[in-house]
Design a protein around this motif. Structure first.
Motif, PDB file in Angstrom:
ATOM      1  N   THR A 142      -2.369   7.674  -6.179  1.00  0.00           N
ATOM      2  CA  THR A 142      -3.731   7.165  -4.889  1.00  0.00           C
ATOM      3  C   THR A 142      -5.159   6.650  -5.455  1.00  0.00           C
ATOM      4  OG1 THR A 142      -4.294   9.115  -4.358  1.00  0.00           O
ATOM      5  CG2 THR A 142      -2.128   8.111  -3.216  1.00  0.00           C
TER       6      THR A 142
ATOM      7  N   VAL B  81       0.861  -0.992   0.008  1.00  0.00           N
ATOM      8  CA  VAL B  81       0.101   0.033   0.234  1.00  0.00           C
ATOM      9  C   VAL B  81       1.165   1.456  -0.208  1.00  0.00           C
ATOM     10  CG1 VAL B  81      -1.775   1.149   1.520  1.00  0.00           C
ATOM     11  CG2 VAL B  81      -1.434  -0.607   0.829  1.00  0.00           C
TER      12      VAL B  81
ATOM     13  N   GLN C 243       2.432   1.693  -3.817  1.00  0.00           N
ATOM     14  CA  GLN C 243       1.374   2.001  -4.706  1.00  0.00           C
ATOM     15  C   GLN C 243       0.838   4.262  -4.186  1.00  0.00           C
ATOM     16  OE1 GLN C 243      -0.195   1.246  -7.354  1.00  0.00           O
ATOM     17  NE2 GLN C 243      -0.575   3.157  -7.745  1.00  0.00           N
ATOM     18  N   ALA C 244       0.964   3.653  -3.513  1.00  0.00           N
ATOM     19  CA  ALA C 244       0.475   5.304  -2.549  1.00  0.00           C
ATOM     20  C   ALA C 244       1.527   6.247  -2.433  1.00  0.00           C
ATOM     21  CB  ALA C 244       0.339   5.415  -1.361  1.00  0.00           C
TER      22      ALA C 244
ATOM     23  N   LEU D  88      -4.721   1.607  -4.178  1.00  0.00           N
ATOM     24  CA  LEU D  88      -4.596   1.311  -3.312  1.00  0.00           C
ATOM     25  C   LEU D  88      -5.056  -0.191  -2.425  1.00  0.00           C
ATOM     26  CD1 LEU D  88      -4.246   4.256  -1.205  1.00  0.00           C
ATOM     27  CD2 LEU D  88      -2.649   3.570  -2.160  1.00  0.00           C
TER      28      LEU D  88
END
Length: 448
Positions: A96, A88, A91-92, A328
């Motif tokens: 997002t 997460v 990816q952030a 996310l």
């Protein structure tokens, strides 16, 4: 000079009680809550979470509780699983949100590929990603109606499918889910479920299915039914495992009548019952599967996965949503899927079943209030009744759950009458921690 913030210490997997439950900081937060949060939002525990990891929850007063609920079967790979949080965070750092309907991205596609691979059946599949279990069920009904041109939806007694208008109509229990919220969506019809503890003595699964089919044929008409939506194990209705033969008989009837069989695996899916999906236990392959909860390690994600010809029957733009398949959540899902398979969490669920059923089965012989211990994998339950009867004892279930909470163990309740204690531990829970939690539960039940 920039201050250096020390990283939090790892959350040890053990129960710690530093204050009464709730502690003073939780009590203070409860007062703030009452002035800001809608009264219709309830919470099982009056404690406020500061951290959670694996199979424990730390509250703001420093108490560490054993979690036998997993956020209602959501954190099956463990709370704050390192692989999930890392995925997460990565990816952030990239992006997002773009909305897959506007600017698509690989992570959404990869999740759909993974779901096609692991869900029941080897047929060609497609998926749509959404935000929740209720949204998944509602989209499954949309797909079935569009593909068949029929209006009616069949559901089982004791079912729970969600809190949207349509899924409230599909849910059986009035309080707290439906009372005062109608009128509800139409063309939803209820048929009897298989409930071995409460069915007539000697009723087989096939007989229970034929009872449901008779109601459907007489009161609705099979040619009007778009979908039969069922939980392979009733969830909120009491963790009721149907008698063998119930699901295959219904599935054969649905296939013969051109009815789309929808498996609501929102709570039973992702290794929870000792197989990747609960429909596997009786070899039933549904046409559509509604998914959520354990799919993404704690992030909000749902999905409908099923036969390509059904999902592709929907016109372009007919499925989707602004946040459905958020990047996310997709990153978390991909990390979670890897954990389920790499660490054989289905096998871990079977080990939990063996450990729990042996102990609680003996307890049922000892305590007359325990009418039945049941379940599969790490989806287990005890139904409490007035001794010597099958009269549901909701108050007893509440007392046991409250007593466990006071001792730092989170146990949930469920059931049409609210008289069932349900156990949904994270599949990564350690044996010693599970053993300790069960000891607290046993003591609370013996106190009845």
């Amino acid at each position: 000079m920039t201050a250096v913030v020390a990283a939090p210490s790892p959350l040890e997997q053990r129960r710690v009680l530093r204050t009464p439950i709730p502690g003073p900081r939780s009590v203070a937060l409860g007062a703030r809550r009452s002035a800001a949060v809608a009264a219709g939002v309830s919470s099982t525990l009056p404690v406020y979470v500061q951290r959670a990891a694996g199979a424990v929850i730390e509250d703001v007063d420093g108490n560490v509780l054993i979690d036998l609920g997993s956020g209602i079967a959501v954190t099956s790979v463990g709370a704050s699983a390192p692989e999930v949080t890392a995925a997460v965070a990565a990816q952030a750092a990239d992006f997002t949100h773009t909305c897959f309907m506007i600017s698509p991205y690989e992570e959404y596609v990869a999740v759909c590929e993974g779901l096609a691979r692991i869900t029941p059946g080897t047929h060609d599949k497609r998926s749509v990603l959404v935000n929740s279990g209720a949204e998944a069920v509602e989209n499954a009904v949309k797909i079935a109606r569009r593909a068949t041109g029929r209006p009616a939806v069949l559901v089982l007694d004791h079912a729970y499918h969600g809190r949207t208008n349509l899924t409230m109509a599909m849910t059986a229990r009035a309080m707290p889910y439906k009372t005062g919220f109608g009128p509800f969506a139409g063309e939803v019809y209820r048929v009897p479920a298989s409930y071995p503890l409460r069915d007539p003595a000697g009723m087989t699964g096939e007989q229970a299915a034929l009872r449901a089919i008779d109601v459907a044929e007489r009161q609705v008409g099979a040619d009007q039914v778009a979908a039969l939506v069922l939980e392979p194990i009733l969830g909120e209705g009491g963790f009721v495992v149907p008698a063998p033969g119930f699901l295959p008989t219904l599935a054969a009837w649905a296939a013969d009548r051109g009815i789309v069989l929808v498996a609501d695996e929102v709570q039973t899916g992702f290794a929870r019952t000792g197989d990747m999906f609960a429909m596997h236990h009786e070899g039933v392959v549904p046409d559509l599967v509604a998914l959520a909860k354990g799919i993404a390690g704690g992030l909000p994600l749902g999905a409908v996965t099923g036969r390509a010809e059904l999902l592709d029957a929907v016109h372009a733009g007919g499925l989707g949503g602004t946040f459905g398949g958020n990047p996310l959540a997709c990153a978390a899902a991909l990390a979670s899927l890897e954990i389920y398979e790499r660490d054989d969490l289905a096998g871990a669920a079977r080990a939990i079943e063996a450990a729990v059923l042996g102990r609680l089965g003996a307890l049922a012989d000892e305590v007359p209030a325990v009418a039945q211990v049941r379940g599969r994998g790490a989806m287990l339950a005890l139904e409490l009744v007035l001794p010597g009867t099958l009269e549901p004892d909701r108050a007893a279930a509440q007392r046991v759950a409250a007593a466990c909470a006071q001792q730092g163990v989170l146990v949930l309740t469920c059931g049409t009458w609210g008289n069932v204690l349900r156990l949904l531990p994270p599949l990564v829970i350690g044996h010693n921690l599970l053993d300790e939690g069960l000891t607290v539960l046993e003591d609370a039940i013996r106190s009845l």
